[in-house]
Design a protein around this motif. Structure first.
Motif, PDB file in Angstrom:
ATOM      1  N   GLU A  57     -27.434 -13.605  22.339  1.00 38.68           N
ATOM      2  CA  GLU A  57     -27.925 -14.802  22.850  1.00 38.68           C
ATOM      3  C   GLU A  57     -28.227 -15.935  21.756  1.00 38.68           C
ATOM      4  O   GLU A  57     -28.475 -15.732  20.526  1.00 38.68           O
ATOM      5  CB  GLU A  57     -29.450 -14.349  23.276  1.00 38.68           C
ATOM      6  CG  GLU A  57     -29.522 -13.168  24.226  1.00 38.68           C
ATOM      7  CD  GLU A  57     -30.935 -13.017  24.804  1.00 38.68           C
ATOM      8  OE1 GLU A  57     -31.696 -13.737  25.102  1.00 38.68           O
ATOM      9  OE2 GLU A  57     -31.273 -11.641  25.049  1.00 38.68           O
ATOM     10  N   GLU A  58     -27.968 -17.135  22.125  1.00 41.45           N
ATOM     11  CA  GLU A  58     -27.988 -18.352  21.290  1.00 41.45           C
ATOM     12  C   GLU A  58     -29.594 -18.511  21.149  1.00 41.45           C
ATOM     13  O   GLU A  58     -30.340 -18.595  21.946  1.00 41.45           O
ATOM     14  CB  GLU A  58     -27.443 -19.389  22.251  1.00 41.45           C
ATOM     15  CG  GLU A  58     -27.555 -20.720  21.146  1.00 41.45           C
ATOM     16  CD  GLU A  58     -26.690 -20.678  19.875  1.00 41.45           C
ATOM     17  OE1 GLU A  58     -27.064 -21.207  19.075  1.00 41.45           O
ATOM     18  OE2 GLU A  58     -25.564 -20.051  19.928  1.00 41.45           O
ATOM     19  N   VAL A  59     -29.712 -18.573  19.770  1.00 53.45           N
ATOM     20  CA  VAL A  59     -31.240 -18.783  19.063  1.00 53.45           C
ATOM     21  C   VAL A  59     -31.695 -20.242  19.862  1.00 53.45           C
ATOM     22  O   VAL A  59     -32.909 -19.876  20.091  1.00 53.45           O
ATOM     23  CB  VAL A  59     -31.056 -18.791  17.622  1.00 53.45           C
ATOM     24  CG1 VAL A  59     -32.537 -19.204  17.052  1.00 53.45           C
ATOM     25  CG2 VAL A  59     -30.932 -17.478  17.162  1.00 53.45           C
ATOM     26  N   SER A  60     -31.238 -21.143  19.821  1.00 59.81           N
ATOM     27  CA  SER A  60     -31.678 -22.339  20.363  1.00 59.81           C
ATOM     28  C   SER A  60     -32.086 -22.174  21.734  1.00 59.81           C
ATOM     29  O   SER A  60     -33.060 -23.405  22.102  1.00 59.81           O
ATOM     30  CB  SER A  60     -30.490 -23.406  19.949  1.00 59.81           C
ATOM     31  OG  SER A  60     -29.630 -23.446  20.932  1.00 59.81           O
ATOM     32  N   ALA A  61     -31.607 -21.551  22.463  1.00 59.84           N
ATOM     33  CA  ALA A  61     -31.973 -21.168  23.840  1.00 59.84           C
ATOM     34  C   ALA A  61     -33.297 -20.304  24.145  1.00 59.84           C
ATOM     35  O   ALA A  61     -33.693 -20.046  25.047  1.00 59.84           O
ATOM     36  CB  ALA A  61     -30.985 -20.781  24.813  1.00 59.84           C
ATOM     37  N   LEU A  62     -33.592 -19.689  22.769  1.00 60.80           N
ATOM     38  CA  LEU A  62     -34.678 -18.542  23.084  1.00 60.80           C
ATOM     39  C   LEU A  62     -36.171 -18.947  22.932  1.00 60.80           C
ATOM     40  O   LEU A  62     -36.358 -20.005  22.041  1.00 60.80           O
ATOM     41  CB  LEU A  62     -34.626 -17.504  22.035  1.00 60.80           C
ATOM     42  CG  LEU A  62     -33.194 -16.769  22.016  1.00 60.80           C
ATOM     43  CD1 LEU A  62     -33.033 -15.668  20.954  1.00 60.80           C
ATOM     44  CD2 LEU A  62     -32.788 -16.027  23.121  1.00 60.80           C
TER      45      LEU A  62
END
Length: 246
Positions: free
Chosen positions: A65-70
């Protein structure tokens, strides 16, 4: 699947690059040390990996999972972070301090469940400080406090543990104890990354290493190779025969 994958990270403060096209990954069982001189960007790297700050380019993925989207809650379920200097503004017990690691699952204003209590108790046993559960966190030694904050991170029940200088300001016994603990955690399947200052300490269990280089060019690879004195001499700017590299 890697627990953590950093791809093409670039970041700078002003015109000086700290990272340039940095890529590496951590898998379950990896124990990585991050080494470099003061100001090279070690602590900044951990902030990039947790999404606290954004890279100029590149990406960080936790469990795919992309950190920027969490959001914060999801991020706290994927990675646990132990700061270099942690403080508790209130006179919490050690158990209460460790239970704070469960807020990622319970929320700030909900009570703790029996499951939360079991997770905290297990974290205390894993770190060897169950006997200190009722003590005030503010009465502990520096080494005991560090173990308590590692227990707090373990109570989050994540697959990735990030630590910023976990052995700084500790005596030799606690340095060895904490490195042995982190090695055991990696052996049971966690991915662990720790910012460290002493090569001798890093050799106490680290299997992977990430070392700073000129112009933001870092090197990632097996710890046995990168922790050799002749390799570290260029990282720190000291002679290869310096006892500081032993």
């Amino acid at each position: 699947m890697p627990v953590l994958r950093a791809s093409g990270l670039s970041f700078s403060y002003g015109e000086r690059p700290l990272f340039s096209e940095l890529s590496f990954e951590l898998r379950p069982g990896d124990f990585m040390c991050v080494l470099g001189p003061n100001g090279s960007g070690k602590s900044t790297l951990l902030k990039l990996l947790t999404g606290y700050i954004r890279a100029a380019s590149g990406s960080v993925r936790l469990g795919g999972e992309e950190v920027s989207a969490l959001g914060p809650g999801r991020l706290a379920r994927l990675a646990a972070y132990v700061a270099s200097e942690s403080s508790v503004p209130y006179d919490f017990s050690v158990m209460e301090t460790v239970l704070l690691g469960r807020t990622a699952r319970t929320g700030l204003w909900r009570g703790y469940s029996e499951g939360d209590g079991r997770a905290a108790a297990l974290a205390l046993r894993e770190t060897g400080i169950a006997a200190l559960a009722a003590r005030s966190i503010n009465t502990l030694s520096s080494g005991e406090r560090q173990l308590a904050f590692i227990a707090q991170a373990l109570a989050q029940e994540t697959r990735l543990l990030l630590l910023d200088e976990p052995t700084s300001h500790l005596d030799l016994r606690f340095k060895a104890e904490i490195m042995a603990l982190l090695s055991r955690l990696a052996a049971r399947g966690l991915a662990v990354a720790a910012v460290l200052h002493e090569p001798g300490v890093a050799r106490l269990g680290c299997t992977r290493a990430l070392t700073a280089g000129a112009g933001g060019k870092w090197t990632f690879g097996p710890a046995a190779e990168l922790l050799r004195p002749e390799r570290l001499a260029g990282v720190y700017g000291v002679p290869p025969d310096s006892p500081l590299l032993a």
